[in-house]
Design a protein around this motif. Structure first.
Motif, PDB file in Angstrom:
ATOM      1  N   MET A 181       0.860  -1.174   0.000  1.00 46.90           N
ATOM      2  CA  MET A 181       0.000   0.000   0.000  1.00 46.90           C
ATOM      3  C   MET A 181       0.902   1.232   0.000  1.00 46.90           C
ATOM      4  O   MET A 181       1.574   1.497   0.989  1.00 46.90           O
ATOM      5  CB  MET A 181      -0.915   0.003   1.231  1.00 46.90           C
ATOM      6  CG  MET A 181      -1.905  -1.139   1.263  1.00 46.90           C
ATOM      7  SD  MET A 181      -2.831  -1.224   2.823  1.00 46.90           S
ATOM      8  CE  MET A 181      -3.847   0.239   2.693  1.00 46.90           C
ATOM      9  N   PRO A 182       0.925   1.991  -1.100  1.00 48.97           N
ATOM     10  CA  PRO A 182       1.769   3.188  -1.136  1.00 48.97           C
ATOM     11  C   PRO A 182       1.264   4.243  -0.154  1.00 48.97           C
ATOM     12  O   PRO A 182       0.070   4.327   0.141  1.00 48.97           O
ATOM     13  CB  PRO A 182       1.647   3.673  -2.575  1.00 48.97           C
ATOM     14  CG  PRO A 182       0.449   3.021  -3.119  1.00 48.97           C
ATOM     15  CD  PRO A 182       0.214   1.771  -2.340  1.00 48.97           C
ATOM     16  N   VAL A 183       2.184   5.049   0.338  1.00 49.83           N
ATOM     17  CA  VAL A 183       1.865   6.125   1.273  1.00 49.83           C
ATOM     18  C   VAL A 183       1.549   7.386   0.473  1.00 49.83           C
ATOM     19  O   VAL A 183       2.310   7.772  -0.414  1.00 49.83           O
ATOM     20  CB  VAL A 183       3.039   6.384   2.239  1.00 49.83           C
ATOM     21  CG1 VAL A 183       2.720   7.527   3.193  1.00 49.83           C
ATOM     22  CG2 VAL A 183       3.377   5.116   3.012  1.00 49.83           C
ATOM     23  N   VAL A 184       0.408   8.011   0.776  1.00 48.57           N
ATOM     24  CA  VAL A 184       0.004   9.240   0.099  1.00 48.57           C
ATOM     25  C   VAL A 184      -0.169  10.356   1.128  1.00 48.57           C
ATOM     26  O   VAL A 184      -0.636  10.125   2.237  1.00 48.57           O
ATOM     27  CB  VAL A 184      -1.283   9.071  -0.742  1.00 48.57           C
ATOM     28  CG1 VAL A 184      -1.074   8.075  -1.859  1.00 48.57           C
ATOM     29  CG2 VAL A 184      -2.457   8.670   0.111  1.00 48.57           C
ATOM     30  N   TYR A 185       0.235  11.543   0.744  1.00 53.18           N
ATOM     31  CA  TYR A 185       0.119  12.721   1.587  1.00 53.18           C
ATOM     32  C   TYR A 185      -1.231  13.362   1.295  1.00 53.18           C
ATOM     33  O   TYR A 185      -1.530  13.705   0.154  1.00 53.18           O
ATOM     34  CB  TYR A 185       1.265  13.688   1.274  1.00 53.18           C
ATOM     35  CG  TYR A 185       1.344  14.874   2.185  1.00 53.18           C
ATOM     36  CD1 TYR A 185       2.235  14.884   3.247  1.00 53.18           C
ATOM     37  CD2 TYR A 185       0.546  15.991   1.978  1.00 53.18           C
ATOM     38  CE1 TYR A 185       2.332  15.986   4.082  1.00 53.18           C
ATOM     39  CE2 TYR A 185       0.630  17.086   2.809  1.00 53.18           C
ATOM     40  CZ  TYR A 185       1.529  17.082   3.860  1.00 53.18           C
ATOM     41  OH  TYR A 185       1.612  18.174   4.687  1.00 53.18           O
ATOM     42  N   ILE A 186      -2.043  13.523   2.324  1.00 55.41           N
ATOM     43  CA  ILE A 186      -3.359  14.149   2.167  1.00 55.41           C
ATOM     44  C   ILE A 186      -3.198  15.637   2.450  1.00 55.41           C
ATOM     45  O   ILE A 186      -2.871  16.052   3.559  1.00 55.41           O
ATOM     46  CB  ILE A 186      -4.400  13.528   3.131  1.00 55.41           C
ATOM     47  CG1 ILE A 186      -4.492  12.014   2.936  1.00 55.41           C
ATOM     48  CG2 ILE A 186      -5.752  14.213   2.967  1.00 55.41           C
ATOM     49  CD1 ILE A 186      -4.937  11.566   1.562  1.00 55.41           C
ATOM     50  N   CYS A 187      -3.431  16.438   1.431  1.00 57.71           N
ATOM     51  CA  CYS A 187      -3.264  17.885   1.512  1.00 57.71           C
ATOM     52  C   CYS A 187      -4.648  18.520   1.390  1.00 57.71           C
ATOM     53  O   CYS A 187      -5.298  18.402   0.359  1.00 57.71           O
ATOM     54  CB  CYS A 187      -2.349  18.341   0.377  1.00 57.71           C
ATOM     55  SG  CYS A 187      -1.942  20.069   0.442  1.00 57.71           S
ATOM     56  N   SER A 188      -5.090  19.165   2.458  1.00 61.18           N
ATOM     57  CA  SER A 188      -6.391  19.841   2.423  1.00 61.18           C
ATOM     58  C   SER A 188      -6.375  20.976   3.444  1.00 61.18           C
ATOM     59  O   SER A 188      -5.473  21.060   4.271  1.00 61.18           O
ATOM     60  CB  SER A 188      -7.528  18.853   2.723  1.00 61.18           C
ATOM     61  OG  SER A 188      -7.415  18.320   4.024  1.00 61.18           O
ATOM     62  N   ALA A 189      -7.376  21.814   3.366  1.00 58.00           N
ATOM     63  CA  ALA A 189      -7.448  22.992   4.236  1.00 58.00           C
ATOM     64  C   ALA A 189      -7.601  22.590   5.698  1.00 58.00           C
ATOM     65  O   ALA A 189      -8.198  21.565   6.023  1.00 58.00           O
ATOM     66  CB  ALA A 189      -8.624  23.861   3.818  1.00 58.00           C
ATOM     67  N   TYR A 190      -7.052  23.422   6.571  1.00 56.78           N
ATOM     68  CA  TYR A 190      -7.268  23.255   8.012  1.00 56.78           C
ATOM     69  C   TYR A 190      -7.835  24.539   8.612  1.00 56.78           C
ATOM     70  O   TYR A 190      -8.806  24.502   9.346  1.00 56.78           O
ATOM     71  CB  TYR A 190      -5.965  22.871   8.720  1.00 56.78           C
ATOM     72  CG  TYR A 190      -6.168  22.678  10.206  1.00 56.78           C
ATOM     73  CD1 TYR A 190      -6.766  21.521  10.695  1.00 56.78           C
ATOM     74  CD2 TYR A 190      -5.796  23.663  11.120  1.00 56.78           C
ATOM     75  CE1 TYR A 190      -6.981  21.345  12.049  1.00 56.78           C
ATOM     76  CE2 TYR A 190      -6.005  23.491  12.476  1.00 56.78           C
ATOM     77  CZ  TYR A 190      -6.596  22.339  12.935  1.00 56.78           C
ATOM     78  OH  TYR A 190      -6.824  22.158  14.282  1.00 56.78           O
ATOM     79  N   ARG A 191      -7.242  25.673   8.260  1.00 58.54           N
ATOM     80  CA  ARG A 191      -7.703  26.962   8.799  1.00 58.54           C
ATOM     81  C   ARG A 191      -9.124  27.268   8.347  1.00 58.54           C
ATOM     82  O   ARG A 191      -9.638  26.679   7.425  1.00 58.54           O
ATOM     83  CB  ARG A 191      -6.789  28.082   8.330  1.00 58.54           C
ATOM     84  CG  ARG A 191      -5.519  28.181   9.102  1.00 58.54           C
ATOM     85  CD  ARG A 191      -4.785  29.421   8.669  1.00 58.54           C
ATOM     86  NE  ARG A 191      -3.554  29.567   9.419  1.00 58.54           N
ATOM     87  CZ  ARG A 191      -2.693  30.546   9.227  1.00 58.54           C
ATOM     88  NH1 ARG A 191      -2.926  31.461   8.315  1.00 58.54           N
ATOM     89  NH2 ARG A 191      -1.608  30.616   9.927  1.00 58.54           N
ATOM     90  N   GLY A 192      -9.701  28.252   9.004  1.00 59.30           N
ATOM     91  CA  GLY A 192     -11.073  28.641   8.678  1.00 59.30           C
ATOM     92  C   GLY A 192     -12.026  27.853   9.552  1.00 59.30           C
ATOM     93  O   GLY A 192     -11.907  27.869  10.773  1.00 59.30           O
ATOM     94  N   ASP A 193     -12.931  27.155   8.934  1.00 53.58           N
ATOM     95  CA  ASP A 193     -13.874  26.324   9.676  1.00 53.58           C
ATOM     96  C   ASP A 193     -13.189  24.978   9.971  1.00 53.58           C
ATOM     97  O   ASP A 193     -13.355  24.005   9.241  1.00 53.58           O
ATOM     98  CB  ASP A 193     -15.156  26.125   8.870  1.00 53.58           C
ATOM     99  CG  ASP A 193     -16.264  25.473   9.675  1.00 53.58           C
ATOM    100  OD1 ASP A 193     -15.971  24.876  10.733  1.00 53.58           O
ATOM    101  OD2 ASP A 193     -17.431  25.547   9.242  1.00 53.58           O
ATOM    102  N   THR A 194     -12.417  24.954  11.044  1.00 58.18           N
ATOM    103  CA  THR A 194     -11.605  23.767  11.330  1.00 58.18           C
ATOM    104  C   THR A 194     -12.453  22.525  11.550  1.00 58.18           C
ATOM    105  O   THR A 194     -12.037  21.420  11.171  1.00 58.18           O
ATOM    106  CB  THR A 194     -10.681  23.985  12.546  1.00 58.18           C
ATOM    107  OG1 THR A 194     -11.467  24.361  13.663  1.00 58.18           O
ATOM    108  CG2 THR A 194      -9.634  25.025  12.247  1.00 58.18           C
ATOM    109  N   GLN A 195     -13.622  22.675  12.118  1.00 53.25           N
ATOM    110  CA  GLN A 195     -14.481  21.500  12.360  1.00 53.25           C
ATOM    111  C   GLN A 195     -14.873  20.844  11.035  1.00 53.25           C
ATOM    112  O   GLN A 195     -14.763  19.627  10.871  1.00 53.25           O
ATOM    113  CB  GLN A 195     -15.719  21.928  13.142  1.00 53.25           C
ATOM    114  CG  GLN A 195     -16.451  20.781  13.783  1.00 53.25           C
ATOM    115  CD  GLN A 195     -17.529  21.291  14.743  1.00 53.25           C
ATOM    116  OE1 GLN A 195     -18.063  22.385  14.582  1.00 53.25           O
ATOM    117  NE2 GLN A 195     -17.836  20.485  15.729  1.00 53.25           N
TER     118      GLN A 195
END
Length: 99
Positions: A30-44
């Protein structure tokens, strides 16, 4: 590379070849993938989305790495952002893809 039982130097290497065949044949790789997505703003909402992206990656037989889900648990974005970004860069180098 090892399809003909030879290593990168051209020598027969049946042990490595058989190990790779066993891993790939059983579906364990299983290759390792980096999940890149927003965090700031509406963190929930953004945390919920990042979790969903990670779950999708697992359903695609990938190992997700999402530092923005992990680091905020023990690091402050205000005081430790530079070190967190450095750690992110290091983790990216260990991944085969960025999603």
């Amino acid at each position: 590379m090892l399809n003909d039982n030879r290593n990168y130097e051209g020598y027969k290497d049946l042990t490595a070849h058989n190990a790779i065949q066993n891993i790939e044949g059983r579906g364990f790789y299983m290759p390792v993938v980096y999940i890149c997505s927003a965090y700031r703003g509406d963190t929930q909402v953004n945390v919920m989305r990042a979790r969903r992206y990670c779950k999708f990656a697992v359903s695609e037989y990938r190992i997700p790495i999402a530092p923005h889900l992990l680091f905020p648990q023990f690091m402050s974005e205000l005081d430790e952002r530079d070190i967190a970004l450095h750690m992110d860069y290091v983790l990216v180098t260990k991944c085969v893809e960025m999603w």
